[in-house]
Design a protein around this motif. Structure first.
Motif, short mmCIF file in Angstrom:
data_model
loop_
_atom_site.label_atom_id
_atom_site.label_comp_id
_atom_site.label_asym_id
_atom_site.label_seq_id
_atom_site.Cartn_x
_atom_site.Cartn_y
_atom_site.Cartn_z
N ALA A 1 0.83 -1.21 0.00
CA ALA A 1 0.00 0.00 0.00
C ALA A 1 0.86 1.26 0.00
N ILE A 2 1.92 1.25 0.82
CA ILE A 2 2.81 2.42 0.89
C ILE A 2 3.46 2.66 -0.45
N ASN A 3 3.96 1.59 -1.09
CA ASN A 3 4.63 1.75 -2.38
C ASN A 3 3.65 2.18 -3.46
N ALA A 4 2.44 1.63 -3.43
CA ALA A 4 1.43 2.05 -4.41
C ALA A 4 1.13 3.54 -4.26
N ALA A 5 1.06 4.01 -3.02
CA ALA A 5 0.81 5.43 -2.77
C ALA A 5 1.98 6.28 -3.27
N LEU A 6 3.20 5.82 -3.03
CA LEU A 6 4.38 6.56 -3.49
C LEU A 6 4.45 6.62 -5.01
N ILE B 1 -6.90 -0.86 -2.60
CA ILE B 1 -7.10 -2.31 -2.64
C ILE B 1 -6.18 -3.01 -1.64
N ALA B 2 -4.92 -2.59 -1.59
CA ALA B 2 -3.97 -3.20 -0.66
C ALA B 2 -4.40 -2.99 0.79
N MET B 3 -4.86 -1.78 1.09
CA MET B 3 -5.31 -1.50 2.46
C MET B 3 -6.56 -2.30 2.80
N ALA B 4 -7.50 -2.38 1.84
CA ALA B 4 -8.74 -3.12 2.07
C ALA B 4 -8.44 -4.61 2.26
N ARG B 5 -7.51 -5.14 1.45
CA ARG B 5 -7.13 -6.55 1.59
C ARG B 5 -6.57 -6.81 2.98
N ASP C 1 0.87 -6.28 -5.72
CA ASP C 1 2.29 -6.52 -5.46
C ASP C 1 3.08 -5.29 -5.92
N GLU C 2 3.42 -4.43 -4.98
CA GLU C 2 4.20 -3.23 -5.27
C GLU C 2 5.40 -3.20 -4.33
N ASP C 3 6.57 -2.94 -4.87
CA ASP C 3 7.76 -2.87 -4.02
C ASP C 3 8.50 -1.57 -4.27
N PHE C 4 9.48 -1.28 -3.43
CA PHE C 4 10.18 0.00 -3.53
C PHE C 4 11.09 0.06 -4.76
N GLY C 5 11.51 -1.12 -5.25
CA GLY C 5 12.25 -1.13 -6.51
C GLY C 5 11.38 -0.61 -7.64
N GLN C 6 10.11 -1.04 -7.68
CA GLN C 6 9.18 -0.52 -8.68
C GLN C 6 8.94 0.97 -8.47
N THR C 7 8.86 1.36 -7.21
CA THR C 7 8.65 2.78 -6.90
C THR C 7 9.78 3.62 -7.47
#
Length: 245
Positions: free
Chosen positions: A83-88, A97-101, A126-132
């Motif tokens: 969720a954090i990475n998706a927000a970033l 969706i991540a938060m709701a899950r 599936d979001e990671d800081f590398g993707q960010t």
């Protein structure tokens, strides 16, 4: 085993100085002369004597429903990081969706042991800081073969440090973080057992793993919808192997 490990490490240090044949040069992989011996060490020593036997034993003694619950639990623990990475990355829908899950699976799913959220239409994010970092315009950097961890890049190694050791510390203690990391590693290796023939039958397993890794990163960066030109250039591989590498 100890003798073989020492011999392998010695060979690793010696071969690190060797030149890569011109026909095998890859601009993505300037450290290939070090990466190849590390790959051999990972496969011939760490995987052969430790990780694969543990994964095989894990599959043999752990019922499928229990394995599924363990995988659900580790995915759920990672949901706040997703969720954090998706927000970033500015992906408000995937953040929600991540938060709701996380909320649904932590409560109704009994701490994440059961994936109730997917049955409600909340698919895994599936979001990671590398993707960010990639979304922020930072390039891959050099390809890396990490001892005991496998393929990565300079960018994704930075992302892994943040995802595995910085963000989880917000909610987990160090032992809990390590436990989750180990559980994920064993389950991932177990998931790759049916796909081993693809690797064994390849002409150059090192290059095969590298190409699959880059294709996976491409699809993750663009959430499964890479630009058509890059998608056309990507080689097709088995979906399960691609997802679990």
């Amino acid at each position: 085993m100890l003798k073989k490990t020492l011999i392998t490490l010695s060979a690793l240090l010696l071969s690190a100085c060797a030149q890569v044949p011109p026909e095998k040069e890859d601009p993505r992989d300037p450290l290939q002369s070090v990466n190849r011996p590390l790959y051999d060490f990972n496969m011939d020593v760490l995987d052969a004597y430790i990780l694969r036997p543990v994964a095989v034993g894990y599959v043999e003694v752990t019922p499928t429903p229990v394995r599924r619950s363990i995988a659900n639990f580790t995915d759920n623990i990672s949901a706040p990081t997703d969720a954090i990475n998706a927000a970033l990355q500015g992906k408000a829908d995937r953040t929600g969706i991540a938060m709701a899950r996380f909320l649904v699976n932590t409560t109704v799913g009994i701490g994440g042991l059961f994936d109730i959220a997917t049955s409600l239409g909340l698919e895994h994010v599936d979001e990671d800081f590398g993707q960010t970092l990639g979304v922020w315009g930072i390039g891959d950097g050099a390809y890396l073969m990490l001892p005991g961890m496998g393929p990565s890049t300079a960018r994704n190694l930075t992302g892994d440090v943040v995802d595995n050791f910085v963000l989880p510390e917000i909610a987990l203690t160090t032992p809990e973080t390590i436990l989750v990391f180990v559980l994920k590693a064993v389950e991932t290796r177990a998931s790759l057992i049916p796909q081993e023939s693809l690797l064994n039958e390849s002409l150059d397993p090192y290059t095969f793993v590298k190409d699959v890794y880059y294709q996976r990163q491409l699809y993750e960066l663009y959430d499964g919808e890479p630009p058509l030109q890059e998608e056309a250039e990507a080689e097709e591989y088995d979906d399960d192997f691609l997802e679990n590498l």
